[in-house]
Design a protein around this motif. Sequence first.
Motif, PDB file in Angstrom:
ATOM      1  N   ARG A  69       0.844  -1.200   0.000  1.00  0.00           N
ATOM      2  CA  ARG A  69       0.000   0.000   0.000  1.00  0.00           C
ATOM      3  C   ARG A  69       0.880   1.252   0.000  1.00  0.00           C
ATOM      4  NH1 ARG A  69      -2.774  -3.710   3.375  1.00  0.00           N
ATOM      5  NH2 ARG A  69      -1.611  -2.989   5.203  1.00  0.00           N
ATOM      6  N   MET A  70       0.650   2.119  -0.992  1.00  0.00           N
ATOM      7  CA  MET A  70       1.420   3.353  -1.128  1.00  0.00           C
ATOM      8  C   MET A  70       0.449   4.502  -1.405  1.00  0.00           C
ATOM      9  SD  MET A  70       4.799   1.963  -3.231  1.00  0.00           S
ATOM     10  CE  MET A  70       5.719   3.492  -2.989  1.00  0.00           C
ATOM     11  N   PRO A  71      -0.186   5.014  -0.353  1.00  0.00           N
ATOM     12  CA  PRO A  71      -1.209   6.056  -0.540  1.00  0.00           C
ATOM     13  C   PRO A  71      -0.688   7.316  -1.210  1.00  0.00           C
ATOM     14  CG  PRO A  71      -1.332   5.111   1.669  1.00  0.00           C
ATOM     15  CD  PRO A  71      -0.082   4.581   1.051  1.00  0.00           C
ATOM     16  N   ALA A  72       0.543   7.716  -0.907  1.00  0.00           N
ATOM     17  CA  ALA A  72       1.080   8.929  -1.533  1.00  0.00           C
ATOM     18  C   ALA A  72       1.231   8.729  -3.036  1.00  0.00           C
ATOM     19  CB  ALA A  72       2.421   9.304  -0.904  1.00  0.00           C
ATOM     20  N   SER A 212      14.270   6.647   7.198  1.00  0.00           N
ATOM     21  CA  SER A 212      13.329   7.203   6.210  1.00  0.00           C
ATOM     22  C   SER A 212      12.655   8.460   6.748  1.00  0.00           C
ATOM     23  CB  SER A 212      12.277   6.157   5.830  1.00  0.00           C
ATOM     24  OG  SER A 212      12.862   5.050   5.185  1.00  0.00           O
ATOM     25  N   GLU A 213      12.275   8.429   8.011  1.00  0.00           N
ATOM     26  CA  GLU A 213      11.645   9.599   8.624  1.00  0.00           C
ATOM     27  C   GLU A 213      12.630  10.749   8.737  1.00  0.00           C
ATOM     28  OE1 GLU A 213       9.895   8.408  12.332  1.00  0.00           O
ATOM     29  OE2 GLU A 213       8.896   6.669  11.450  1.00  0.00           O
ATOM     30  N   ASP A 214      13.868  10.431   9.069  1.00  0.00           N
ATOM     31  CA  ASP A 214      14.903  11.451   9.206  1.00  0.00           C
ATOM     32  C   ASP A 214      15.141  12.167   7.879  1.00  0.00           C
ATOM     33  OD1 ASP A 214      16.972  12.951  10.282  1.00  0.00           O
ATOM     34  OD2 ASP A 214      18.453  11.343  10.134  1.00  0.00           O
ATOM     35  N   LEU A 215      15.212  11.406   6.798  1.00  0.00           N
ATOM     36  CA  LEU A 215      15.436  12.016   5.485  1.00  0.00           C
ATOM     37  C   LEU A 215      14.281  12.933   5.103  1.00  0.00           C
ATOM     38  CD1 LEU A 215      16.813   8.906   3.553  1.00  0.00           C
ATOM     39  CD2 LEU A 215      18.129  10.801   4.536  1.00  0.00           C
ATOM     40  N   VAL A 328       7.040  10.084   2.035  1.00  0.00           N
ATOM     41  CA  VAL A 328       6.802  10.882   0.829  1.00  0.00           C
ATOM     42  C   VAL A 328       5.491  11.650   0.984  1.00  0.00           C
ATOM     43  CG1 VAL A 328       6.443  10.803  -1.671  1.00  0.00           C
ATOM     44  CG2 VAL A 328       8.079   9.236  -0.584  1.00  0.00           C
ATOM     45  N   GLY A 329       4.495  10.998   1.573  1.00  0.00           N
ATOM     46  CA  GLY A 329       3.221  11.670   1.819  1.00  0.00           C
ATOM     47  C   GLY A 329       3.374  12.872   2.728  1.00  0.00           C
ATOM     48  N   ARG A 330       4.220  12.763   3.739  1.00  0.00           N
ATOM     49  CA  ARG A 330       4.467  13.911   4.620  1.00  0.00           C
ATOM     50  C   ARG A 330       5.128  15.046   3.859  1.00  0.00           C
ATOM     51  NH1 ARG A 330       7.670  14.206   8.842  1.00  0.00           N
ATOM     52  NH2 ARG A 330       9.060  12.476   8.336  1.00  0.00           N
ATOM     53  N   PHE A 331       6.030  14.699   2.954  1.00  0.00           N
ATOM     54  CA  PHE A 331       6.696  15.723   2.153  1.00  0.00           C
ATOM     55  C   PHE A 331       5.691  16.403   1.225  1.00  0.00           C
ATOM     56  CE2 PHE A 331       9.301  16.991  -1.564  1.00  0.00           C
ATOM     57  CZ  PHE A 331      10.133  17.900  -0.924  1.00  0.00           C
ATOM     58  N   VAL A 332       4.818  15.619   0.606  1.00  0.00           N
ATOM     59  CA  VAL A 332       3.772  16.182  -0.259  1.00  0.00           C
ATOM     60  C   VAL A 332       2.879  17.115   0.556  1.00  0.00           C
ATOM     61  CG1 VAL A 332       1.708  15.620  -1.600  1.00  0.00           C
ATOM     62  CG2 VAL A 332       3.795  14.268  -1.891  1.00  0.00           C
ATOM     63  N   ALA A 333       2.510  16.705   1.772  1.00  0.00           N
ATOM     64  CA  ALA A 333       1.655  17.534   2.624  1.00  0.00           C
ATOM     65  C   ALA A 333       2.340  18.854   2.973  1.00  0.00           C
ATOM     66  CB  ALA A 333       1.286  16.770   3.896  1.00  0.00           C
ATOM     67  N   ALA A 334       3.663  18.801   3.170  1.00  0.00           N
ATOM     68  CA  ALA A 334       4.395  20.034   3.467  1.00  0.00           C
ATOM     69  C   ALA A 334       4.377  20.985   2.272  1.00  0.00           C
ATOM     70  CB  ALA A 334       5.832  19.704   3.869  1.00  0.00           C
TER      71      ALA A 334
END
Length: 784
Positions: A69-72, A212-215, A328-334
């Motif tokens: 599952r890759m929602p982003a 992954s979270e750190d990056l 990646v989803g967090r980055f998109v949200a930012a």
Amino acid sequence: MGSFSAGRHILPEPERRQSVVTAVGIDDQTAAFEPVRPVLPPPGAPNVVIVLMDDLGFGTSSAFGGPCRMPAAERLGDDGLRYTRFHVTALCSPSRQALMTGRNHHSVGMGGTTEMATSAPGYTGFRPRSAATIAQILQGNGYSTAAFGKWHQTPPREISAVGPFERWPTGEGFDHFYGFMGAEMNHWYPLLYQGTTPVEPDRRPADGYHLSEDLADHAIDWVRTQRTLTPDRPFFTYLALGASHAPLHVAPEWQQRYRGGFDHGWDRQRERTLAQQKELGVVPGNAELAPWAEGVPRWDELGENQRALAARFMETFAGFTEHADAQVGRFVAALEELGELDNTLFVYLLGDNGASGEGGIEGTVVEHRLGHGIVDDPDDMIAEIDDIGGPSTYPIAPAGWALALNTPYQWTKQVASHFGGTRDGLIVHWPRGIADRGGLRHQFHHVIDVLPTVLECAGVPQPASVSGVAQQPVEGTSMRYTFDAPDAPDRRRTQYFEMCGNRGIYHEGWMAVTRHGTPWEMIPPAGRRFSDDVWELYDLDTDWTQAHDLASEHPERLRELQDLFLVEAAKHQVFPLDNRVTERENPTLAGRLDLLGARQSVTYRGGMRRFTEETTPNVKNRSHSIVADVETTEVDAGGVIVAQGGRFGGWSLYCSGGYVHYAYNFFGLQLDRTQTRMRIPPGRREIRMDFHYDGGGVGRGGTVVLTVDGEKQAEGRVEKTIPYYFSFDETLDVGVDLGTPVTDDYPVIDNAFRGVVHTVRIDLGEECPDEHAGGLHHRVMTSQ
């Protein structure tokens, strides 16, 4: 304010000289001077983001019908375009070099990974200055640029504190870099770089740390800062995650989301994935599953423990992948929060090659064992099943899952001849530039097409000269023509493929291929010549998945394509074909320069650390000595004097409770320790370890002798040694053991020597020749 000098075809922008009449004194100056201004981007140039996942296959992501599952990815695909016939090379470094330069990987010297470089022009591992990177071009056109995550494009001998740094990210066009330089990284205890400075995270797994979270955190922080300080300047962000390359590291809660979800096995998973792919339209309705790879067992042929372990490996892989996509989803949200998402050309590559079959038939809890021909027994591994994915393991999944994750295609990573090694999903999202929402694009494209696509969207021409060097032609073709024309005819008519002797040629709907090797084959057939390889022929207009070989029906067409491969290969520096793997790890055999050359002795000073294996003396398969000049005021001296490697393979010279110890860790399977009979007294002492190698081949044992101030204090044995490499991610460190510890006799990271390490000298004896060169251990250095 004038236009960009030389029409943006010469980078950096040529300097302008001011033609202003000057007075003798400033009080009499009447003509105005023009301040030095930053380089201006083209009007309306969008931000650019490229996200690259590692070791996914076409049938991995839910965005392309896969089980992970890759929602982003789904969100970006639903609001952008999915490319269903997008291709990469079959290995990490070559795909990344092709992505960055817009040229085929051999054309820019990256015919294999950086660790497999030779002196042949297509395989040097050195990007020519005549092939500027996408970051250099955008930076020269007024973009802010930053890279985060995996790099794997710098020659290993240059990854040190003295560089040179021309081929590091900050030397290849990125203003900022935070990530790791090599093939893979421990996601619990990573060793990273900020720019060119070694850094380690200040948090640990117990604090909730994960790489992954750190990056993603660093990427988000950088974009926020960039928009605050230079809101009129577009940015280019390159986020290359380590997931889902081995080691498969993820927190239990992500792994448990898939508990029991793969008990049906890889055969059934292929069928499920193909059905979902047809429903999504990413393959045609008449697509068939390509043939299964010989030598890989079917699910129902596995024993009970094999099935339990294989399911857990896949649960871990899926959790690792979904967790990475969540970042990646967090980055998109930012980006959305900043109001930048709509004006960002977001390119999401779901893999740099096919899913990896380098886990062999069984998979393993320590990847490096397989790289040396050691296959874990499932009946032993089952005791560690609940540890898989955690800090005590370094796992990689079995080849059967790689075949399923590459559904509906044949083969895996490394195999450039078949789409299982080269076809990955691509998503392009740009609301201001793409009207079609959720569209599918079936044009045939390649990773070299990303650079010209980005440049066209940014309004930036391909430069003729960069830093005074004339540029070789960009070999990619822009995909911009497909944005508004889903049925546009293909503009990429021809593309060659080659990796480790596996090769193919695509031309106007037909493809001829030949597979030379097998990724999980420990001992390949001796003496196999390239001329012995059997070619296959596929009509891709009617056979989307390379399921039906037509070589015997169309021999003339096959011959035409074979001839075309020769032309393309000669044009792009593919020759001579080179299937060597283990041998190319050795700089002498490969014919490349080694940083240390023939030096037999190296002296380190206290505090030196983070030396990779290619920048340290090679103590493997030979007698050697380690001589340390240390000083302590404690009776119970403790801490690491010098160590190389870590929990999954390496050695350490250290003190504990006042005694000197030498520990040798054989892939986490066996730990041999030798300890002095007396504590070392306070003061300045010479501690010496002499390793007398047994000889008779590689990987043999040896005798350990510990001496303090010239007095023999202990003698012990190491029964087996590691012949080729300790680790892809750990280093040699003086005065501390960074990353994971070689032995649990001291804690993780908090193990610095309590005293002063003045110097450590490593002296080498003669190296023992490899009696098995060219056969056994063929897979060493292929897990890139």
